[in-house]
Design a protein around this motif. Structure first.
Motif, PDB file in Angstrom:
ATOM      1  N   GLU A 233       0.911  -1.106   0.126  1.00  0.00           N
ATOM      2  CA  GLU A 233       0.157  -0.074  -0.052  1.00  0.00           C
ATOM      3  C   GLU A 233       0.779   1.292  -0.061  1.00  0.00           C
ATOM      4  OE1 GLU A 233      -3.153   0.169  -0.458  1.00  0.00           O
ATOM      5  OE2 GLU A 233      -3.492  -1.958  -0.318  1.00  0.00           O
TER       6      GLU A 233
ATOM      7  N   ASN B   2       1.227   4.165  -2.917  1.00  0.00           N
ATOM      8  CA  ASN B   2       0.841   5.317  -2.550  1.00  0.00           C
ATOM      9  C   ASN B   2       1.879   6.345  -3.329  1.00  0.00           C
ATOM     10  OD1 ASN B   2      -1.674   5.003  -1.491  1.00  0.00           O
ATOM     11  ND2 ASN B   2      -0.910   5.132   0.643  1.00  0.00           N
TER      12      ASN B   2
ATOM     13  N   LYS C  67      -7.840  10.558  -5.247  1.00  0.00           N
ATOM     14  CA  LYS C  67      -7.677   9.802  -6.648  1.00  0.00           C
ATOM     15  C   LYS C  67      -9.051   9.677  -7.523  1.00  0.00           C
ATOM     16  CE  LYS C  67      -3.616   7.954  -4.640  1.00  0.00           C
ATOM     17  NZ  LYS C  67      -2.970   6.792  -4.008  1.00  0.00           N
TER      18      LYS C  67
ATOM     19  N   GLY D 136      -4.099   3.361  -6.071  1.00  0.00           N
ATOM     20  CA  GLY D 136      -5.179   3.601  -5.037  1.00  0.00           C
ATOM     21  C   GLY D 136      -6.332   4.122  -5.650  1.00  0.00           C
TER      22      GLY D 136
ATOM     23  N   ALA E  84      -6.485   2.565   2.814  1.00  0.00           N
ATOM     24  CA  ALA E  84      -5.225   1.887   3.094  1.00  0.00           C
ATOM     25  C   ALA E  84      -4.779   2.630   4.479  1.00  0.00           C
ATOM     26  CB  ALA E  84      -4.138   2.007   2.152  1.00  0.00           C
TER      27      ALA E  84
END
Ligand code: ADP
Ligand code: MG
Length: 617
Positions: free
Chosen positions: A31, A35, A81, A95, A100
């Motif tokens: 994760e 990112n 996003k 993502g 997360a």
């Protein structure tokens, strides 16, 4: 009456969500790396201690966050996003769920330091179990550093569930490699307990693979490239001789995201079919670029599963692209001695659908003077025989298709006539059309430069196996309807297996009526088998399936095809007429792999004139 329903507090909801997103330290790494990539980083550094159980720290040089964003990013469903559900269909980022960081912050001690490009000071936040414990301005170099300590500190059950450091580290390395392979243009490093595990400079894909898997990998890679309207395929497959005993180096990336797909894996394995030793797995690093609209990656929080709109076409494209590459780079098997480049792509013929030979339907066909007899016996055929042995098999089939029985009659007839009359030499007999059966077990076929002894059962198994695989994965076979349905009894276990494989079996031509606890009704069967054989065939199949370790759906299909092929193929001791013999020889050499049976046993041996000569010395 009392009301009993209430909303869970955020930190509890986050902990529950964390159960899905964060299974182990490796999930955190994944994760955080994603990112950083989404933030446009070109350099990402990972530090871990005790396999991530006590520390995971990811530092990037990406665009960073503002003060407000730094606070917000730990809220659930907080993401920069996507804005609407439609955005899910044009995703360019890794993502999008905004889960997360909220999940991680619920189950660990988290520290965030981040700064945006043109800011003087950055932001520093500490969170423990979803609670902000401190926040302030701080000095930090560019980008973002996320530090995750004491994972699962507040969920002892999960913490105790973690495996040994060696195992957890293995998982971390797997995730790290997947991300690094998807992004060769980004620089990555990984340190564990102070020692460097990976230092990957910015590079191209081939070099990235080599940097990860070692210098020797380079010579093993065969490039794959295919550009179609629905998918662009690129990357590498490993040469078959370097195939591994385990599935280690198998990677699919769809739009730069690592995914798992037993179905596509099957396409790759199918392309390698016959080239691999028993239980060997080919390496592959395959990159598919598709229209984001044509996939759904929102199936599972970890996003390693994916749904494609047009899986069938992807399968076919992938398989043929790989086959093509393997052929082009001379790694397809050749019937050895006089190796000739034109022989290296025999699979091409099997990929083509059957095209009835044109001359066969010509009512004015005259073996003594039509153009085909010329083409067959002298021009193309002979010219290409300069190296003198096996081409006959392939070139021959290239020009014609023998798959229908009538075609075979014609060919045999024509060939005999032509040989006898135009050339009158025994040499012409060797043009691949003369066969006889030995001991009701072997088919002996003569060639210009020797003879070929074919195991009839193995050859037929191979032919049926390829056909069945095609039926199951591409086009389903036709069935023969039974006048009176059969009812077969099976154990509970066997019934479960049967249900599990129902669809594949239907593709091969079985039609099932109703299933009861211990029996099944069969109303249709594949055209190739007779009613009396059905029970034995299915029994054998179920026992083969039972004895195999349960695994991916791929291996089930493979076992199914192998088992049915074995059961349906002509046995040793069966008398075959010359038409049947011819049919087997011809179909065998139209197979993608004609040298090995589905169980990897040799199908034929050859005896060349040279070898014979030596015996007479
Ligand atoms: P998602 O990635 O699904 O949006 P996350 O919880 O992983 O959800 O992250 C939440 C948000 O925090 C991201 O949308 C992004 O705006 C911001 N963010 C997270 N990590 C970074 C980073 N390394 N650099 C810049 N922004 C980040
Ligand atoms: Mg994310």
């Amino acid at each position: 009456m009392t009301d009993v329903i209430h909303l869970l507090p955020d930190h509890v909801a986050n902990q529950i969500a964390a159960g899905e997103v964060v299974q182990r330290p490796a999930s955190v790494i994944k994760e955080l790396l994603e990112n950083s990539i989404d933030a446009g980083a070109t350099n990402i550094k990972v530090l871990i201690k005790e396999a991530g159980k006590t520390l995971i720290q990811v530092t990037d040089n990406g665009k960073g966050m503002s003060l407000t964003d730094a606070r917000l990013c730990f809220e659930r469903h907080a993401t920069s996003k996507i804005n609407s559900a439609e955005d899910l269909f044009s995703l360019k980022t890794k993502g999008f769920r905004g889960e997360a960081l909220a999940s991680i912050a619920a189950i660990a001690h988290v520290e965030l330091k981040t700064i945006q490009n043109d800011d003087e000071v950055g932001t520093c936040i500490k969170i423990e179990g979803s609670e902000v414990v401190s926040q302030g301005a701080c000095v930090t170099p560019e980008g973002t550093t996320l530090c995750v300590k004491n994972l699962f500190y507040n969920i002892p059950a999960r913490r105790n569930f973690l495996k040994s450091d060696t195992v957890e580290l293995r998982h971390i390395i797997d995730e790290f490699q997947r991300v690094a392979l998807a992004h060769p243009a980004i620089q990555f490093s990984l340190f564990h307990n102070g020692s460097e595990l990976f230092q990957l400079p910015e590079t191209n894909l081939r070099q990235r693979i080599v940097n990860i898997f070692g210098g020797k990998t380079n010579e093993k890679l065969v490039p794959v490239e295919e550009d179609t309207e629905i998918v662009k395929v690129s990357g590498f497959v490993g040469k078959p001789e370097f195939a591994k005993k385990s599935r280690g180096e198998q990677f699919f990336f769809v739009n730069d995201r690592f995914i798992k797909s037993p179905y596509l894996n099957h396409a790759v394995t199918a392309a390698f079919e016959g080239l691999l030793k028993d239980k060997a797995y080919p390496s592959y690093f395959l990159y598919l670029q598709v229209d984001p609209k044509s996939i759904d990656i929102n199936i599972h929080p970890t996003k390693t599963e994916i749904k494609f709109d047009d899986e069938h076409s992807l399968y076919t494209i992938l398989r043929s692209a790989i086959k093509h590459s393997l052929g082009q780079f001379n790694v397809a098997p050749v019937l050895d001695f006089d190796r000739d480049a034109t022989l290296d792509t025999p699979y091409e013929f099997s990929n083509k659908g059957p095209v009835p030979p044109k001359v066969e339907v010509d009512p004015n066909f005259n073996p003594f003077q039509n153009e085909r007899s010329g083409g067959y016996s002298s021009s193309g055929f002979r010219k290409e025989k300069s190296s003198g042995s096996w081409e006959s098999l392939y070139t021959d089939f290239d020009q014609k298709d023998f798959s229908t029985p009538s075609a075979i009659n014609q060919v045999e007839f024509e060939s005999d006539e032509v040989t006898g009359n135009l050339f009158g030499q025994s040499e012409e007999k060797s043009s691949g059309s003369t066969t006889f059966q030995l001991n009701k077990k072997y088919i002996v076929s003569t060639l210009k430069s020797g003879i070929l002894v074919i195991d009839q059962h193995r050859a037929h198994s191979r032919i049926l196996y390829e056909e069945l695989l095609k039926n199951i994965t591409v086009t389903s076979a036709v069935s023969q309807q039974l006048l009176f349905p059969l009812r077969l009894q099976f154990s509970t276990n066997e019934m479960e297996l049967l249900k599990e494989n129902k669809e594949s079996l239907e593709q091969t031509g079985f039609i099932f009526g109703n299933f009861s606890k211990d029996s099944v009704e069969i109303t249709g069967i594949p055209t190739l088998i007779s009613e009396s054989e059905v029970a034995i065939l299915l029994e054998q199949l179920l026992s083969d399936l039972e004895n195999e370790v349960p695994g991916s759906s791929f291996s089930q299909i493979d076992i199914l095809a192998k088992s049915l092929a074995k059961g349906m193929a002509v046995k040793s001791g069966t008398l075959l007429n010359s038409e049947e013999q011819q049919n087997i020889v011809n179909s065998l050499f139209a197979c993608k792999e004609s040298t090995l049976s589905p169980y990897n046993r040799p199908i034929f041996i050859t005896l060349t004139v040279d070898e014979l000569d030596k015996k007479f010395m």
